[in-house]
Design a protein around this motif. Structure first.
Motif, PDB file in Angstrom:
ATOM      1  N   SER A   1     -31.461 134.915  65.523  1.00  0.00           N
ATOM      2  CA  SER A   1     -32.156 136.174  65.290  1.00  0.00           C
ATOM      3  C   SER A   1     -33.413 135.935  64.475  1.00  0.00           C
ATOM      4  CB  SER A   1     -31.255 137.142  64.509  1.00  0.00           C
ATOM      5  OG  SER A   1     -30.115 137.493  65.246  1.00  0.00           O
ATOM      6  N   ARG A   2     -34.493 136.584  64.885  1.00  0.00           N
ATOM      7  CA  ARG A   2     -35.727 136.528  64.108  1.00  0.00           C
ATOM      8  C   ARG A   2     -35.705 137.681  63.113  1.00  0.00           C
ATOM      9  NH1 ARG A   2     -41.931 137.564  65.608  1.00  0.00           N
ATOM     10  NH2 ARG A   2     -42.899 135.869  64.434  1.00  0.00           N
ATOM     11  N   VAL A   3     -35.891 137.370  61.844  1.00  0.00           N
ATOM     12  CA  VAL A   3     -35.801 138.364  60.781  1.00  0.00           C
ATOM     13  C   VAL A   3     -37.017 138.246  59.880  1.00  0.00           C
ATOM     14  CG1 VAL A   3     -34.448 139.191  58.820  1.00  0.00           C
ATOM     15  CG2 VAL A   3     -33.279 138.289  60.831  1.00  0.00           C
ATOM     16  N   ARG A   4     -37.629 139.377  59.591  1.00  0.00           N
ATOM     17  CA  ARG A   4     -38.776 139.431  58.677  1.00  0.00           C
ATOM     18  C   ARG A   4     -38.308 140.084  57.375  1.00  0.00           C
ATOM     19  NH1 ARG A   4     -43.945 140.001  60.982  1.00  0.00           N
ATOM     20  NH2 ARG A   4     -44.245 141.925  59.823  1.00  0.00           N
ATOM     21  N   VAL A   5     -38.465 139.360  56.270  1.00  0.00           N
ATOM     22  CA  VAL A   5     -38.005 139.832  54.965  1.00  0.00           C
ATOM     23  C   VAL A   5     -39.201 139.940  54.029  1.00  0.00           C
ATOM     24  CG1 VAL A   5     -36.502 139.386  52.990  1.00  0.00           C
ATOM     25  CG2 VAL A   5     -35.752 138.745  55.297  1.00  0.00           C
ATOM     26  N   LEU A   6     -39.371 141.126  53.436  1.00  0.00           N
ATOM     27  CA  LEU A   6     -40.477 141.381  52.522  1.00  0.00           C
ATOM     28  C   LEU A   6     -39.917 141.674  51.135  1.00  0.00           C
ATOM     29  CD1 LEU A   6     -43.672 143.401  53.240  1.00  0.00           C
ATOM     30  CD2 LEU A   6     -42.414 143.871  51.143  1.00  0.00           C
ATOM     31  N   SER A   7     -40.477 141.044  50.113  1.00  0.00           N
ATOM     32  CA  SER A   7     -40.091 141.284  48.723  1.00  0.00           C
ATOM     33  C   SER A   7     -41.302 141.815  47.969  1.00  0.00           C
ATOM     34  CB  SER A   7     -39.586 139.986  48.076  1.00  0.00           C
ATOM     35  OG  SER A   7     -39.258 140.197  46.708  1.00  0.00           O
ATOM     36  N   TYR A   8     -41.080 142.885  47.158  1.00  0.00           N
ATOM     37  CA  TYR A   8     -42.218 143.577  46.562  1.00  0.00           C
ATOM     38  C   TYR A   8     -41.826 144.140  45.193  1.00  0.00           C
ATOM     39  CZ  TYR A   8     -46.661 146.222  47.100  1.00  0.00           C
ATOM     40  OH  TYR A   8     -47.936 146.705  46.991  1.00  0.00           O
TER      41      TYR A   8
END
Length: 277
Positions: free
Chosen positions: A2-9
């Motif tokens: 699975s392709r997963v995009r994770v953003l931390s902010y």
């Protein structure tokens, strides 16, 4: 896979003394960044209860979980949001970065209580991602004052996160049977520091170093108008089975021409293997 995009902010807590960079001036810019980049998972730091309400209202496509670090769900939180059209939260929780992690507490000379929020994420039923990988995401914010607290917090995460990932019955020692792990957050330390080394020596990899493609500034701190150089303290760390396609530090400005926070968000594009692949 699975392709997963994770953003931390780290979105900066709602501080009335911030004047023209107060939360009500910045919240649309913060949520616009998320809506534009459309990560599968978004992890925030320094979020007060009123900010959580604003994020839920403006990011309705995400299921947001997490609690405040003070008793009664008050204080700053490290919430995690997952895109409900692709993913579901199977379980979640919060623990404190202290010698008593299961109760609201501060430890190791930290200036404030510090927490980690985690979520077990699985493909949403009936979605094209349904045959994809389940994984654990953990989100944290280390103390900004105590060096000891940062090191001990890293050690606690190093011991606790693998057990959370393996809660489905897999053997912690059997990495092939343990769901992939993504640990993100504001660690208040740069690559090569002792807390960072504790986590990477423990088996996690720095996504920025492992990425095939690297994009954006080499810092993650701002003064709202410009960048503070050589201070990448916001991180994404991944377990060995995770393939890091790209890592970016996002220098998006809002419609005022300013950065929406005193931190830049970081985004990791990942490929996750299903257990048994």
């Amino acid at each position: 896979m699975s392709r997963v995009r994770v953003l931390s902010y780290n979105v900066r807590y709602d501080n009335r003394h911030d004047v023209h960079d107060a939360w009500h001036e910045r919240r649309e810019g913060v949520t616009d960044v998320v809506r534009f980049h459309r990560p599968d998972v978004v992890a925030f730091q320094e979020v007060l209860p009123n900010q959580r309400r604003d994020l839920r209202e403006r990011l309705s496509a995400y299921t947001l979980v997490g609690r405040g670090r003070e008793p009664g769900d008050e204080g700053e939180s490290c919430p995690i949001g997952v895109r409900a059209d692709r993913w579901a939260v199977a379980d979640h929780g919060t623990f404190w970065l202290s010698p008593t992690p299961d109760e609201p507490s501060a430890g190791w000379d930290a200036a404030h209580p510090r927490i980690a929020t985690w979520a077990r994420v699985r493909p949403a039923a009936g979605d094209a991602a349904d045959d994809g990988a389940s994984f654990l995401v953990a989100n944290t914010h280390f103390d900004h004052v105590s060096a000891r607290a940062r090191v001990e917090s890293a050690r606690l995460l190093d011991s606790r996160v693998p057990s959370l990932a393996a809660d489905d019955g897999a053997d912690v020692a059997d990495t092939e049977e343990t769901p992939p792990v993504v640990l993100v957050g504001d660690l208040n330390c740069t690559p090569g520091s002792e807390p960072h080394a504790v986590l990477t020596d423990g088996g996690l990899r720095d996504a920025a170093a492992a990425a095939t493609v690297r994009h954006g500034p080499r810092t993650s701190l701002t003064d709202y108008a410009g960048l503070i150089e050589n201070r990448r303290i916001d991180h994404a760390l991944v377990s060995p089975a995770v393939d890091v396609e790209a890592f970016g530090t996002l220098a998006d400005r809002d419609d005022r021409g300013r950065y929406p926070s005193d931190h830049l968000p970081v985004l990791a594009r990942l490929w996750l293997e299903s257990i048994g692949d």
